[in-house]
Design a protein around this motif. Structure first.
Motif, PDB file in Angstrom:
ATOM      1  N   TYR A 138      -6.420  -4.914  -4.210  1.00  0.00           N
ATOM      2  CA  TYR A 138      -5.116  -4.347  -4.667  1.00  0.00           C
ATOM      3  C   TYR A 138      -5.066  -3.256  -5.697  1.00  0.00           C
ATOM      4  N   LEU A 139      -5.661  -3.501  -6.913  1.00  0.00           N
ATOM      5  CA  LEU A 139      -5.521  -2.729  -7.973  1.00  0.00           C
ATOM      6  C   LEU A 139      -6.179  -1.255  -7.729  1.00  0.00           C
ATOM      7  N   SER A 140      -7.218  -1.220  -7.008  1.00  0.00           N
ATOM      8  CA  SER A 140      -7.886  -0.146  -6.877  1.00  0.00           C
ATOM      9  C   SER A 140      -7.011   0.981  -5.815  1.00  0.00           C
ATOM     10  N   ARG A 141      -5.903   0.640  -5.303  1.00  0.00           N
ATOM     11  CA  ARG A 141      -5.117   1.197  -4.311  1.00  0.00           C
ATOM     12  C   ARG A 141      -4.049   2.038  -5.142  1.00  0.00           C
ATOM     13  N   ASP A 142      -3.713   3.114  -4.860  1.00  0.00           N
ATOM     14  CA  ASP A 142      -2.767   3.993  -5.309  1.00  0.00           C
ATOM     15  C   ASP A 142      -1.380   3.361  -5.439  1.00  0.00           C
ATOM     16  N   ASN A 143      -1.016   2.575  -4.535  1.00  0.00           N
ATOM     17  CA  ASN A 143       0.130   1.957  -4.264  1.00  0.00           C
ATOM     18  C   ASN A 143       0.257   0.583  -4.385  1.00  0.00           C
ATOM     19  N   GLN A 144      -0.429   0.082  -4.996  1.00  0.00           N
ATOM     20  CA  GLN A 144      -0.493  -1.737  -5.064  1.00  0.00           C
ATOM     21  C   GLN A 144      -0.993  -2.146  -6.260  1.00  0.00           C
ATOM     22  N   HIS A 145      -0.685  -1.096  -7.378  1.00  0.00           N
ATOM     23  CA  HIS A 145      -1.632  -1.737  -8.726  1.00  0.00           C
ATOM     24  C   HIS A 145      -0.757  -2.470  -9.743  1.00  0.00           C
ATOM     25  N   THR A 146       0.519  -2.898  -9.403  1.00  0.00           N
ATOM     26  CA  THR A 146       1.342  -3.734 -10.204  1.00  0.00           C
ATOM     27  C   THR A 146       1.347  -4.825  -9.821  1.00  0.00           C
ATOM     28  N   LEU A 147       1.874  -6.010 -10.311  1.00  0.00           N
ATOM     29  CA  LEU A 147       2.101  -7.542  -9.823  1.00  0.00           C
ATOM     30  C   LEU A 147       3.550  -7.014  -8.887  1.00  0.00           C
ATOM     31  N   TYR A 148       4.425  -6.171  -9.045  1.00  0.00           N
ATOM     32  CA  TYR A 148       5.473  -6.207  -8.101  1.00  0.00           C
ATOM     33  C   TYR A 148       4.987  -5.841  -6.840  1.00  0.00           C
ATOM     34  N   SER A 149       4.173  -4.514  -6.853  1.00  0.00           N
ATOM     35  CA  SER A 149       3.748  -4.107  -5.826  1.00  0.00           C
ATOM     36  C   SER A 149       2.600  -4.897  -4.927  1.00  0.00           C
ATOM     37  N   MET A 150       1.878  -5.723  -5.709  1.00  0.00           N
ATOM     38  CA  MET A 150       1.167  -6.599  -4.870  1.00  0.00           C
ATOM     39  C   MET A 150       1.785  -7.520  -4.014  1.00  0.00           C
ATOM     40  N   ARG A 151       2.972  -8.053  -4.789  1.00  0.00           N
ATOM     41  CA  ARG A 151       3.714  -8.927  -3.947  1.00  0.00           C
ATOM     42  C   ARG A 151       4.720  -8.378  -2.708  1.00  0.00           C
ATOM     43  N   PHE A 152       5.482  -7.190  -3.006  1.00  0.00           N
ATOM     44  CA  PHE A 152       6.290  -6.801  -2.252  1.00  0.00           C
ATOM     45  C   PHE A 152       5.843  -5.489  -1.309  1.00  0.00           C
ATOM     46  N   ASN A 153       4.598  -4.969  -1.960  1.00  0.00           N
ATOM     47  CA  ASN A 153       4.215  -3.603  -1.358  1.00  0.00           C
ATOM     48  C   ASN A 153       5.506  -2.760  -0.825  1.00  0.00           C
ATOM     49  N   PRO A 154       6.136  -2.193  -1.888  1.00  0.00           N
ATOM     50  CA  PRO A 154       7.446  -1.116  -1.595  1.00  0.00           C
ATOM     51  C   PRO A 154       7.021   0.127  -0.558  1.00  0.00           C
ATOM     52  N   VAL A 155       5.900   0.428  -0.604  1.00  0.00           N
ATOM     53  CA  VAL A 155       5.252   1.503   0.168  1.00  0.00           C
ATOM     54  C   VAL A 155       5.447   1.142   1.457  1.00  0.00           C
TER      55      VAL A 155
ATOM     56  N   GLY B 251       6.586  -5.942   3.855  1.00  0.00           N
ATOM     57  CA  GLY B 251       6.045  -6.829   4.725  1.00  0.00           C
ATOM     58  C   GLY B 251       4.480  -6.868   5.160  1.00  0.00           C
ATOM     59  N   HIS B 252       3.822  -5.870   4.668  1.00  0.00           N
ATOM     60  CA  HIS B 252       2.542  -5.714   5.034  1.00  0.00           C
ATOM     61  C   HIS B 252       1.547  -5.847   3.840  1.00  0.00           C
ATOM     62  N   HIS B 253       0.144  -6.309   4.082  1.00  0.00           N
ATOM     63  CA  HIS B 253      -0.582  -6.427   2.775  1.00  0.00           C
ATOM     64  C   HIS B 253       0.111  -6.867   1.491  1.00  0.00           C
ATOM     65  N   GLN B 254       0.636  -7.988   1.488  1.00  0.00           N
ATOM     66  CA  GLN B 254       1.179  -8.914   0.337  1.00  0.00           C
ATOM     67  C   GLN B 254       0.560  -9.776  -0.107  1.00  0.00           C
ATOM     68  N   TYR B 255       0.267  -9.994  -1.519  1.00  0.00           N
ATOM     69  CA  TYR B 255      -0.516 -10.980  -2.147  1.00  0.00           C
ATOM     70  C   TYR B 255       0.045 -12.307  -1.943  1.00  0.00           C
ATOM     71  N   ALA B 256       1.130 -12.797  -2.380  1.00  0.00           N
ATOM     72  CA  ALA B 256       1.761 -13.859  -2.547  1.00  0.00           C
ATOM     73  C   ALA B 256       2.910 -14.025  -1.495  1.00  0.00           C
ATOM     74  N   THR B 257       3.154 -15.302  -1.283  1.00  0.00           N
ATOM     75  CA  THR B 257       4.310 -15.620  -0.477  1.00  0.00           C
ATOM     76  C   THR B 257       5.776 -16.142  -1.419  1.00  0.00           C
ATOM     77  N   ASP B 258       5.371 -16.374  -2.456  1.00  0.00           N
ATOM     78  CA  ASP B 258       6.231 -17.176  -3.523  1.00  0.00           C
ATOM     79  C   ASP B 258       7.153 -15.622  -3.966  1.00  0.00           C
ATOM     80  N   VAL B 259       8.431 -15.579  -3.660  1.00  0.00           N
ATOM     81  CA  VAL B 259       9.254 -14.194  -4.094  1.00  0.00           C
ATOM     82  C   VAL B 259       9.197 -14.321  -5.726  1.00  0.00           C
ATOM     83  N   MET B 260       8.992 -15.085  -6.485  1.00  0.00           N
ATOM     84  CA  MET B 260       8.905 -15.484  -8.000  1.00  0.00           C
ATOM     85  C   MET B 260       7.703 -15.019  -8.473  1.00  0.00           C
ATOM     86  N   TRP B 261       6.556 -14.909  -7.707  1.00  0.00           N
ATOM     87  CA  TRP B 261       5.321 -14.646  -8.265  1.00  0.00           C
ATOM     88  C   TRP B 261       5.070 -13.653  -9.316  1.00  0.00           C
ATOM     89  N   ALA B 262       5.643 -12.399  -8.974  1.00  0.00           N
ATOM     90  CA  ALA B 262       5.418 -11.260  -9.697  1.00  0.00           C
ATOM     91  C   ALA B 262       6.170 -11.679 -11.064  1.00  0.00           C
TER      92      ALA B 262
END
Length: 98
Positions: free
Chosen positions: A39-56, A59-70
């Motif tokens: 996650y953190l070494s990727r340009d587009n998933q280096h925040t808690l939010y982007s790890m969870r929701f992957n805005p780029v 629905g793909h390569h998401q860290y947690a299933t809990d929507v409140m995780w970030a």
């Protein structure tokens, strides 16, 4: 990573055993290495939010299933910052089209 919703404790313990994480230090280091490489070494998933929701790629390569995780992790980190007398200086904002 290895702790799935159906049985997170058992699944996580199985993964830890497979990876040789037989001490808390090994588990923390191993987990941190995983988070960094996946996650953190990727340009587009280096925040808690982007790890969870992957805005780029939602629905793909998401860290947690809990929507409140970030949110929960960010609040805990903010409390640590406050306790240490630090202030966050860098932010990423995501904007969505309607």
């Amino acid at each position: 990573m290895g702790a799935y919703d159906q049985n997170p404790v058992m699944d996580g313990a199985r993964l830890a055993q497979q990876r040789g994480w037989d001490t808390p230090e090994k588990a923390v280091r191993g987990g941190a290495e995983f988070i960094h490489s996946e996650y953190l070494s990727r340009d587009n998933q280096h925040t808690l939010y982007s790890m969870r929701f992957n805005p780029v790629n939602p629905g793909h390569h998401q860290y947690a299933t809990d929507v409140m995780w970030a949110y929960h992790n960010a609040r805990q980190m903010a409390a640590y910052y406050k306790k240490m007398g630090l202030e966050g200086r860098f932010f990423t904002r995501y904007y969505y089209k309607k």
